[in-house]
Design a protein around this motif. Structure first.
Motif, PDB file in Angstrom:
ATOM      1  N   UNK A  58       0.842  -1.200   0.000  1.00 16.74           N
ATOM      2  CA  UNK A  58       0.000   0.000   0.000  1.00 16.74           C
ATOM      3  C   UNK A  58       0.877   1.249   0.000  1.00 16.74           C
ATOM      4  N   UNK A  59       1.943   1.258   0.788  1.00 17.33           N
ATOM      5  CA  UNK A  59       2.834   2.419   0.832  1.00 17.33           C
ATOM      6  C   UNK A  59       3.542   2.632  -0.511  1.00 17.33           C
ATOM      7  N   UNK A  60       3.934   1.555  -1.168  1.00 20.82           N
ATOM      8  CA  UNK A  60       4.545   1.684  -2.500  1.00 20.82           C
ATOM      9  C   UNK A  60       3.515   2.221  -3.490  1.00 20.82           C
ATOM     10  N   UNK A  61       2.303   1.695  -3.445  1.00 19.97           N
ATOM     11  CA  UNK A  61       1.262   2.162  -4.353  1.00 19.97           C
ATOM     12  C   UNK A  61       0.991   3.654  -4.169  1.00 19.97           C
ATOM     13  N   UNK A  62       0.863   4.099  -2.921  1.00 14.79           N
ATOM     14  CA  UNK A  62       0.579   5.517  -2.702  1.00 14.79           C
ATOM     15  C   UNK A  62       1.731   6.389  -3.169  1.00 14.79           C
ATOM     16  N   UNK A  63       2.950   5.946  -2.938  1.00 13.31           N
ATOM     17  CA  UNK A  63       4.112   6.710  -3.400  1.00 13.31           C
ATOM     18  C   UNK A  63       4.187   6.807  -4.910  1.00 13.31           C
ATOM     19  N   UNK A  64       3.864   5.722  -5.592  1.00 17.28           N
ATOM     20  CA  UNK A  64       3.895   5.743  -7.053  1.00 17.28           C
ATOM     21  C   UNK A  64       2.715   6.510  -7.624  1.00 17.28           C
ATOM     22  N   UNK A  65       1.567   6.430  -6.983  1.00 19.04           N
ATOM     23  CA  UNK A  65       0.393   7.163  -7.456  1.00 19.04           C
ATOM     24  C   UNK A  65       0.615   8.663  -7.350  1.00 19.04           C
ATOM     25  N   UNK A  71       5.642  10.645   0.058  1.00 21.43           N
ATOM     26  CA  UNK A  71       4.282  10.146   0.287  1.00 21.43           C
ATOM     27  C   UNK A  71       4.331   8.702   0.760  1.00 21.43           C
ATOM     28  N   UNK A  72       5.207   7.919   0.184  1.00 21.68           N
ATOM     29  CA  UNK A  72       5.360   6.529   0.620  1.00 21.68           C
ATOM     30  C   UNK A  72       5.815   6.472   2.076  1.00 21.68           C
ATOM     31  N   UNK A 126       9.296  -0.151   1.694  1.00 20.14           N
ATOM     32  CA  UNK A 126       8.424   0.532   0.733  1.00 20.14           C
ATOM     33  C   UNK A 126       9.091   1.787   0.173  1.00 20.14           C
ATOM     34  N   UNK A 127       9.774   2.522   1.018  1.00 17.63           N
ATOM     35  CA  UNK A 127      10.475   3.730   0.559  1.00 17.63           C
ATOM     36  C   UNK A 127      11.577   3.358  -0.423  1.00 17.63           C
ATOM     37  N   UNK A 132      13.451   3.368  -5.981  1.00 16.56           N
ATOM     38  CA  UNK A 132      14.065   2.664  -7.112  1.00 16.56           C
ATOM     39  C   UNK A 132      13.194   2.757  -8.363  1.00 16.56           C
ATOM     40  N   UNK A 133      11.894   2.592  -8.207  1.00 15.34           N
ATOM     41  CA  UNK A 133      10.994   2.643  -9.363  1.00 15.34           C
ATOM     42  C   UNK A 133      10.943   4.051  -9.950  1.00 15.34           C
TER      43      UNK A 133
END
Length: 183
Positions: A58-65, A71-72, A126-127, A132-133
């Protein structure tokens, strides 16, 4: 999805992602963490491990979104604060049992400790994944040539004003050109 360099993510996405992500990860993860499976006589707190993986996702998703590592990180921190509230007796009984009230060593106590303290590790993971992404996408954006500008008008993608097959200057009709017998 590659974004153009002048494309910006709306400012509201960051705060919305942090709050919604933390609520989803905290509430659903807490409901999942107490699932304890038994291998013979040994309890396996697989629910806590699954809750940590879910929280990190969820933290990765929010950061990428929101296209932001911050944000992550804030999603993970707010989830951790929410888990801290769940260990208190705010709702009558704590939703996460950590064994601080009693001396009993129950499998659900172990699961609660893994869920509570493992959240810090899930946030760091997650950070790192989000960074990295986003770094990889930024590197890709720098290596890809910008798209060719579109023609100013017309629907034919092959049409270019002044290109081959066009006549420069005024259009010549019959009887206006040199060597025409009618001129």
């Amino acid at each position: 999805m590659a974004l153009s360099p002048d494309h910006r993510v709306p400012r509201w996405r960051g705060p919305v992602a942090v709050v919604l992500g933390a609520l989803v990860a905290g509430i659903l993860g807490t409901s999942l963490h107490a699932q304890v499976f038994y291998a013979g006589e040994s309890p396996l707190p697989l629910g806590a491990a699954a809750a940590l993986v879910f929280s990190a996702a969820v933290a990765v998703f929010t950061g990428l979104w929101a296209r932001s590592v911050l944000v992550s990180a804030l999603t993970g921190v707010l989830t951790y604060v929410l888990l801290g509230l769940f260990t208190l007796e705010v709702f009558g009984n704590p939703l996460i049992v950590t064994g601080t009230v009693s001396d009993l060593d129950l499998p659900v106590t172990t699961a609660g400790l893994i869920w509570l303290y493992g959240q810090a590790i899930a946030t760091v993971a997650a950070v790192l994944v989000t960074a990295a992404v986003l770094r990889r996408e930024a590197r890709h954006q720098r290596t890809v040539a910008p798209p060719a500008p579109q023609a100013g008008y017309g629907t034919d993608p092959g049409y270019r004003p002044g290109g081959p097959g066009t006549v420069p200057g005024p259009v010549q009709g019959p009887g206006t050109g040199p060597g025409d017998p009618r001129s």
